[in-house]
Design an enzyme around this catalytic site. Structure first.
Site, PDB file in Angstrom:
ATOM      1  N   ARG A 276      70.927  58.058  77.774  1.00 18.06           N
ATOM      2  CA  ARG A 276      69.807  58.111  76.841  1.00 18.06           C
ATOM      3  C   ARG A 276      69.633  56.840  76.014  1.00 18.06           C
ATOM      4  O   ARG A 276      68.527  56.347  75.836  1.00 18.06           O
ATOM      5  CB  ARG A 276      70.039  59.297  75.901  1.00 18.06           C
ATOM      6  N   CYS A 342      51.103  77.633  82.158  1.00 16.98           N
ATOM      7  CA  CYS A 342      50.950  79.026  81.711  1.00 16.98           C
ATOM      8  C   CYS A 342      52.262  79.583  81.169  1.00 16.98           C
ATOM      9  O   CYS A 342      52.873  80.476  81.771  1.00 16.98           O
ATOM     10  CB  CYS A 342      50.454  79.869  82.869  1.00 16.98           C
TER      11      CYS A 342
HETATM   12  N1  LLP Z   1      78.240  61.239  81.535  1.00 18.73           N
HETATM   13  C1  LLP Z   1      78.225  62.542  81.849  1.00 18.73           C
HETATM   14  C2  LLP Z   1      79.375  63.117  82.543  1.00 18.73           C
HETATM   15  C3  LLP Z   1      77.122  63.346  81.495  1.00 18.73           C
HETATM   16  O1  LLP Z   1      77.133  64.642  81.787  1.00 18.73           O
HETATM   17  C4  LLP Z   1      76.033  62.765  80.813  1.00 18.73           C
HETATM   18  C5  LLP Z   1      74.868  63.563  80.449  1.00 18.73           C
HETATM   19  C6  LLP Z   1      76.080  61.382  80.538  1.00 18.73           C
HETATM   20  C7  LLP Z   1      77.206  60.655  80.905  1.00 18.73           C
HETATM   21  C8  LLP Z   1      74.965  60.661  79.842  1.00 18.73           C
HETATM   22  O2  LLP Z   1      74.761  61.147  78.567  1.00 18.73           O
HETATM   23  P1  LLP Z   1      73.759  60.400  77.565  1.00 18.73           P
HETATM   24  O3  LLP Z   1      74.338  59.043  77.255  1.00 18.73           O
HETATM   25  O4  LLP Z   1      72.443  60.316  78.226  1.00 18.73           O
HETATM   26  O5  LLP Z   1      73.739  61.305  76.393  1.00 18.73           O
HETATM   27  N2  LLP Z   1      68.775  66.809  79.521  1.00 18.73           N
HETATM   28  C9  LLP Z   1      69.382  66.674  78.220  1.00 18.73           C
HETATM   29  C10 LLP Z   1      70.623  65.818  78.251  1.00 18.73           C
HETATM   30  C11 LLP Z   1      71.658  66.295  79.243  1.00 18.73           C
HETATM   31  C12 LLP Z   1      72.819  65.369  79.336  1.00 18.73           C
HETATM   32  C13 LLP Z   1      73.658  65.675  80.518  1.00 18.73           C
HETATM   33  N3  LLP Z   1      74.780  64.803  80.708  1.00 18.73           N
HETATM   34  C14 LLP Z   1      68.333  66.146  77.238  1.00 18.73           C
HETATM   35  O6  LLP Z   1      67.200  65.935  77.643  1.00 18.73           O
HETATM   36  O7  LLP Z   1      68.622  65.999  76.059  1.00 18.73           O
END
Ligand code: LLP
Length: 413
Positions: A276, A342
């Site tokens: 992110r 919907c």
């Molecule tokens: N590493 C692992 C093992 C993960 O499961 C994730 C995210 C990341 C790295 C990366 O995380 P980040 O730096 O993006 O926070 N769909 C949700 C977020 C789900 C995150 C899943 N895992 C949202 O839209 O907020």
């Protein structure tokens, strides 16, 4: 910092007015800024420059090939969770030697593909997965490099749907069982222990749980080294939060300090899995106003992007700022900004105070570069949006809008 800014009364991405993109490509469309992507990766790389580090961008956040290629060209590796993500990384020219394979449910064929590609390591999440990886390794006559993803049992203090580091979650192996599993792996000829891994959750806005988790897994790493395991990599996961509206997550520098202070003298190459923080604020979703509607209870603004295009508000009640691309003058009113799908949860913005808007006006849903297009679906048989990458004064379509026939590809009437 990002490169979306107001110029001459209208919103631009770098040196391109968003209205020009909407005219050329239509809506809904995701627009990404290459300068912002490069900048964000650069900030992470330099914050960790004084220690050996592999940045493995978490592909699930935004898996467009152009984004992967840009990061690969800038030196990034990748964190993948499926054969599909591996294939994307390879198609974009990514270096398999900088790929870590995470995820709680890998299949044997996915392990095989990753082993053949020669990835850096598998982050293994259960005893049974470890046994399967051993079998696949032996069948191919190689030792599969692995880290155990250890569940440090810390509260990441984030939305319960995206917290992963508590012992009640499905992720990782219990901390107490980790040493025994590493010892078992010594007798397994298809395996080679390479590291220790953790990831406690996403959209983290507090550095303390990060410190706590890394202190715990760093201790485990040191203990395993003392026991003679030739470990080389400590994977600290991803999860650093971003500002959607009022959150104040630690800056990348503060995050780096927290990570480095909690893992001193380990003589390990750090693996980072940021998702992110690299892409969220490098993207917007462009959408047009279809209709306005007033009921006794509320005002609604119906736009042409819905929960199938951007799921986060419906799924997590996530907030994304929504702004007019060319704001009009006039008194503000409060309205629900909703999509055409919907479902009552198809609300992109709840109770938003907006200046006057008319049919056909363009809106930008901000901070939509992460978990936007990668979570988009064709629900309601809606074609998924186009994606555009802006670089300076140029822009190009990096994914065409899905065509109607693609909606039923593979189906037989
Ligand atoms: N590493 C692992 C093992 C993960 O499961 C994730 C995210 C990341 C790295 C990366 O995380 P980040 O730096 O993006 O926070 N769909 C949700 C977020 C789900 C995150 C899943 N895992 C949202 O839209 O907020």
């Amino acid at each position: 910092m990002n490169h979306f800014h107001a110029r001459r009364g209208s919103l631009w991405a770098e040196d391109v007015p968003l209205s020009r993109i909407a005219e050329a490509v239509g809506t809904p469309t995701y627009v990404y800024s290459a300068a912002t992507l490069r900048r964000h990766l650069g900030v992470v790389q330099s914050a960790f420059a004084r220690v050996p580090t592999v940045v493995c961008y978490s592909v699930k956040a935004n898996s467009n090939l152009a984004v992967l290629k840009l990061f690969s060209d800038a030196g990034s590796g990748f964190d993948i969770v499926s054969h599909g993500e591996l294939a994307r990384v390879l198609a974009a020219g990514g270096d398999p030697k900088k790929v870590v394979f995470s995820g709680v449910g890998k299949r044997a064929d996915e392990m095989e593909a990753a082993l053949k590609a020669g990835i850096l390591m598998f982050n293994v999440e259960s005893a049974e997965e470890l046994a399967l990886l051993d079998r696949v390794g032996r069948r191919l006559g190689v030792r599969a490099p692995f880290a155990l993803r250890v569940n440090p049992d810390v509260d990441a203090k984030t939305h319960r749907y995206i917290a992963t580091g508590l012992k009640t979650s499905k992720f990782g192996v219990p901390f107490e069982e980790a040493v025994a599993l590493y010892k078992q792996s010594r007798r397994m000829k298809g395996l080679e222990a390479r590291g220790v891994d953790c990831h406690i959750g996403s959209q983290l806005t507090d550095a303390r749980p990060v410190k706590e988790a890394i202190t715990r897994v760093g201790g485990l790493y040191a203990e395993l080294k003392r026991q003679g395991f030739p470990l080389t990599h400590l994977d600290v996961g991803g999860g650093l939060g971003v500002t959607y509206s009022k959150e104040r997550p630690p800056g990348v520098e503060d995050y780096a300090r927290a990570v480095l202070e909690s893992s001193p003298h380990l003589d390990a190459t750090l693996v980072l899995e940021p998702g992110r923080v690299l892409v969220a604020n490098a993207g917007v979703l462009l959408t047009r106003v279809l209709f306005r509607k007033k009921t006794v209870a509320k005002r609604f603004l119906i736009v042409d992007a819905g929960m199938n295009d951007l799921l986060r508000p419906a799924l997590y009640e996530a907030h994304h700022d929504i702004v007019a691309v060319k704001p009009r003058r006039g008194p503000k009113t409060t309205m629900e900004i909703v999509g055409p799908v919907c479902e009552s949860t198809d609300v992109l913005g709840h109770a938003r105070s907006m200046a006057p808007l008319e049919q056909g006006d363009l809106l930008a849903v901000k901070s939509a570069g992460a978990y936007g297009m990668s979570m988009a679906s064709t629900y309601n048989s809606r074609c998924r949006p186009a994606e555009v990458l802006v670089d300076g004064g140029e822009f190009r379509v990096v994914r065409k809008r899905e065509a109607l026939e693609e909606l039923w590809r593979g189906e037989s009437p």
